[in-house]
Design a protein around this motif. Structure first.
Motif, mmCIF file in Angstrom:
data_model
loop_
_atom_site.group_PDB
_atom_site.id
_atom_site.type_symbol
_atom_site.label_atom_id
_atom_site.label_comp_id
_atom_site.label_asym_id
_atom_site.label_seq_id
_atom_site.Cartn_x
_atom_site.Cartn_y
_atom_site.Cartn_z
ATOM 1 N N GLN B 141 0.741 -1.497 0.124
ATOM 2 C CA GLN B 141 -0.138 -0.093 -0.064
ATOM 3 C C GLN B 141 0.756 1.451 0.090
ATOM 4 O O GLN B 141 0.358 2.239 -0.499
ATOM 5 C CB GLN B 141 -1.024 0.060 1.251
ATOM 6 C CG GLN B 141 -2.085 -1.190 1.049
ATOM 7 C CD GLN B 141 -2.963 -0.921 2.223
ATOM 8 O OE1 GLN B 141 -2.987 -0.305 3.124
ATOM 9 N NE2 GLN B 141 -3.784 -2.090 2.543
ATOM 10 N N CYS B 142 1.936 1.158 0.493
ATOM 11 C CA CYS B 142 2.770 2.398 0.811
ATOM 12 C C CYS B 142 4.010 2.555 -0.228
ATOM 13 O O CYS B 142 4.997 3.441 -0.069
ATOM 14 C CB CYS B 142 3.169 2.522 2.295
ATOM 15 S SG CYS B 142 2.029 2.879 3.150
ATOM 16 N N GLY B 143 3.963 1.818 -1.233
ATOM 17 C CA GLY B 143 5.056 2.039 -2.242
ATOM 18 C C GLY B 143 6.441 1.397 -1.853
ATOM 19 O O GLY B 143 7.425 1.975 -2.566
ATOM 20 N N VAL B 144 6.445 0.904 -0.807
ATOM 21 C CA VAL B 144 7.717 0.427 -0.232
ATOM 22 C C VAL B 144 8.230 -0.633 -1.094
ATOM 23 O O VAL B 144 7.689 -1.521 -1.422
ATOM 24 C CB VAL B 144 7.516 -0.218 1.367
ATOM 25 C CG1 VAL B 144 9.015 -0.820 1.709
ATOM 26 C CG2 VAL B 144 7.006 0.725 2.151
ATOM 27 N N LEU B 145 9.741 -0.452 -1.426
ATOM 28 C CA LEU B 145 10.415 -1.469 -2.243
ATOM 29 C C LEU B 145 11.121 -2.703 -1.559
ATOM 30 O O LEU B 145 11.512 -3.723 -1.995
ATOM 31 C CB LEU B 145 11.349 -0.860 -3.339
ATOM 32 C CG LEU B 145 10.528 -0.079 -4.300
ATOM 33 C CD1 LEU B 145 11.885 0.792 -5.201
ATOM 34 C CD2 LEU B 145 9.806 -0.918 -5.229
ATOM 35 N N CYS B 146 11.363 -2.330 -0.149
ATOM 36 C CA CYS B 146 12.225 -3.127 0.450
ATOM 37 C C CYS B 146 11.545 -3.834 1.739
ATOM 38 O O CYS B 146 10.906 -3.133 2.639
ATOM 39 C CB CYS B 146 13.323 -2.524 1.240
ATOM 40 S SG CYS B 146 14.407 -1.593 -0.068
ATOM 41 N N LEU B 147 11.340 -4.980 1.975
ATOM 42 C CA LEU B 147 10.482 -5.467 3.005
ATOM 43 C C LEU B 147 11.443 -5.901 4.096
ATOM 44 O O LEU B 147 12.346 -6.544 4.008
ATOM 45 C CB LEU B 147 9.835 -7.010 2.547
ATOM 46 C CG LEU B 147 8.388 -6.751 1.898
ATOM 47 C CD1 LEU B 147 8.773 -6.552 0.442
ATOM 48 C CD2 LEU B 147 7.654 -8.066 2.229
ATOM 49 N N PRO B 148 11.107 -5.339 5.502
ATOM 50 C CA PRO B 148 11.841 -5.612 6.441
ATOM 51 C C PRO B 148 11.771 -6.958 6.932
ATOM 52 O O PRO B 148 10.677 -7.839 6.481
ATOM 53 C CB PRO B 148 11.437 -4.605 7.399
ATOM 54 C CG PRO B 148 9.937 -4.159 7.133
ATOM 55 C CD PRO B 148 9.902 -4.261 5.741
ATOM 56 N N ARG B 149 13.010 -7.725 7.307
ATOM 57 C CA ARG B 149 12.838 -8.770 7.848
ATOM 58 C C ARG B 149 12.229 -8.757 9.158
ATOM 59 O O ARG B 149 12.058 -7.824 9.878
ATOM 60 C CB ARG B 149 14.368 -9.318 8.058
ATOM 61 C CG ARG B 149 14.670 -10.575 8.300
ATOM 62 C CD ARG B 149 16.231 -10.847 8.840
ATOM 63 N NE ARG B 149 16.365 -10.380 10.167
ATOM 64 C CZ ARG B 149 17.720 -9.880 10.367
ATOM 65 N NH1 ARG B 149 18.617 -9.385 9.736
ATOM 66 N NH2 ARG B 149 17.700 -9.359 11.789
#
Lengths: 249, 249
Positions: B141-149
């Motif tokens: 939803q927020c356009g984030v490209l890196c998923l936190p572990r």
């Protein structure tokens, strides 16, 4: 967030009455019910109370009956503080997210909450009573001594047309290039402040242009990711309180 | 939060598969159902996809049947970014507030989420699958490209016993005197970072002492009011991203 400033476990009530040495206050019916039947406090119990003007007081509960109590002021536990002159202007979100947004603004020390209706605002009516109840609840729970004022909702064009000449606006502009937000805030002179957070999907282009035409506006970038409105609000207020407010006092 | 970086209205999916020129990806059953039956997209529709490694891609939907689709990579819309090396360590709250806390940390660009069980943590078990689902939803939803572990939950004592020598800890200490948080963060040298947020009611005194004994710890004050855990998290991350992270790039 100093928990240790006072006993966080003590019940804490907002009372709409003068507080001072010797003051006796009759809480309203909901509050009396909460003290007697939810918390099951008895005669002689201590609670904390504040009214937004007279600091925080330790109050002794005097039970008059199973339904009626009086609270007797014992001593001031914290003096009144003065908040930063910082208006929080936001496009209201729906229901639970609006509650959240209001609670957060209280925790973060905004001095006024101003719901603004923009072209992309999804919510068409704002429940001001619910907002005020949320302000009081957040203030009670978070040890806040100053209750922010809750303004009537205002249309975007009217807000800008009436903009006071002496108040600087910090515009959380999702189209601003990513750039040191602390440097941007440090360039803002001391004085009355407001911060404005747009609706989901952002301000429309004409609204953005109108904001950028204000005489005292500072564009603020909040990084390379899209933030939800309530997140952007906390982030912007944290930066503003750190640079201009009571976080670096 | 630049909405204008890409079309916010386009559906955006996390795909656990390599993305690149010519890649064809079969979404899982829930995602296929979402595309076909919730969004009612048909053959030839475009969506955006990311996998946390290969940037963001425009994908064309190829409907194989009323239940099955393939997504065909068209072009990269954004290159992959690298997040700040910033671990977010937090005492989990219950249910909805935990969901919220996780979503916020994703929006704010944390690189790992570490639930820590302190003496006053109310929640006894953490639903890691639910946390991971919240990470993906927030990223979509927020356009984030890196998923936190998402790390397994860890007991406080074990976390500290295993603390890596090269990672600086920023300790949001509710007992720290109110003092310029930006100056405190500027004094932290560059390198791997972590921030730790305590449970409601704070760390217990022994935990606080143990934190302050770590070799590379910075106490951070978040102002004179009590903040809820999720509020403190966003506030601390906003300050850290502004001083050390990707908000001032």
């Amino acid at each position: 967030m100093p928990v240790s400033l006072y006993d966080f476990s003590a019940p804490r009530l907002y009372l709409d009455a003068p507080l001072g040495a010797g003051a006796q206050v009759t809480p309203d019916r909901d509050q009396s019910n909460y003290l007697l039947n939810v918390l099951r406090l008895g005669d002689g119990a201590d609670i904390l109370a504040f009214n937004g003007r007279d600091g925080e007081w330790r109050m002794r509960l005097i039970a008059l009956s199973r339904k009626a109590v009086v609270l007797d002021a014992q001593e001031q536990t914290r003096p009144q503080t003065t908040p930063a002159d910082l208006h929080y202007i936001f496009a209201p979100l729906k229901h639970a997210r609006l509650d959240y947004m209001v609670q957060k603004a209280v925790e973060m020390g905004a001095s006024a909450l101003v719901p603004v209706m923009t072209r992309r605002t999804q919510s068409t009516r704002v429940n001001l009573d619910r907002m005020r109840a949320n302000v009081i609840e957040a203030a009670e729970q978070c040890g806040v001594l100053c209750l922010p004022r809750v303004d009537d909702d205002v249309k975007f064009d009217r807000l800008l047309a009436q903009w006071p000449a002496d108040r600087r606006l910090i515009f959380c502009d999702e189209d601003a290039p990513v750039k040191d937000p602390i440097a941007a805030l440090r360039a803002v002179p001391r004085g009355p402040l407001a911060v404005i957070i747009g609706p989901e999907g952002g301000f429309d282009p004409l609204e953005r242009e109108a904001l950028l035409r204000l005489p005292h506006v500072t564009r603020l970038s909040l990084g390379p990711r899209i933030l939800r409105g309530d997140t952007a609000g906390v982030a912007a207020l944290a930066l503003i309180q750190s640079v201009h407010g009571d976080w670096s006092a």
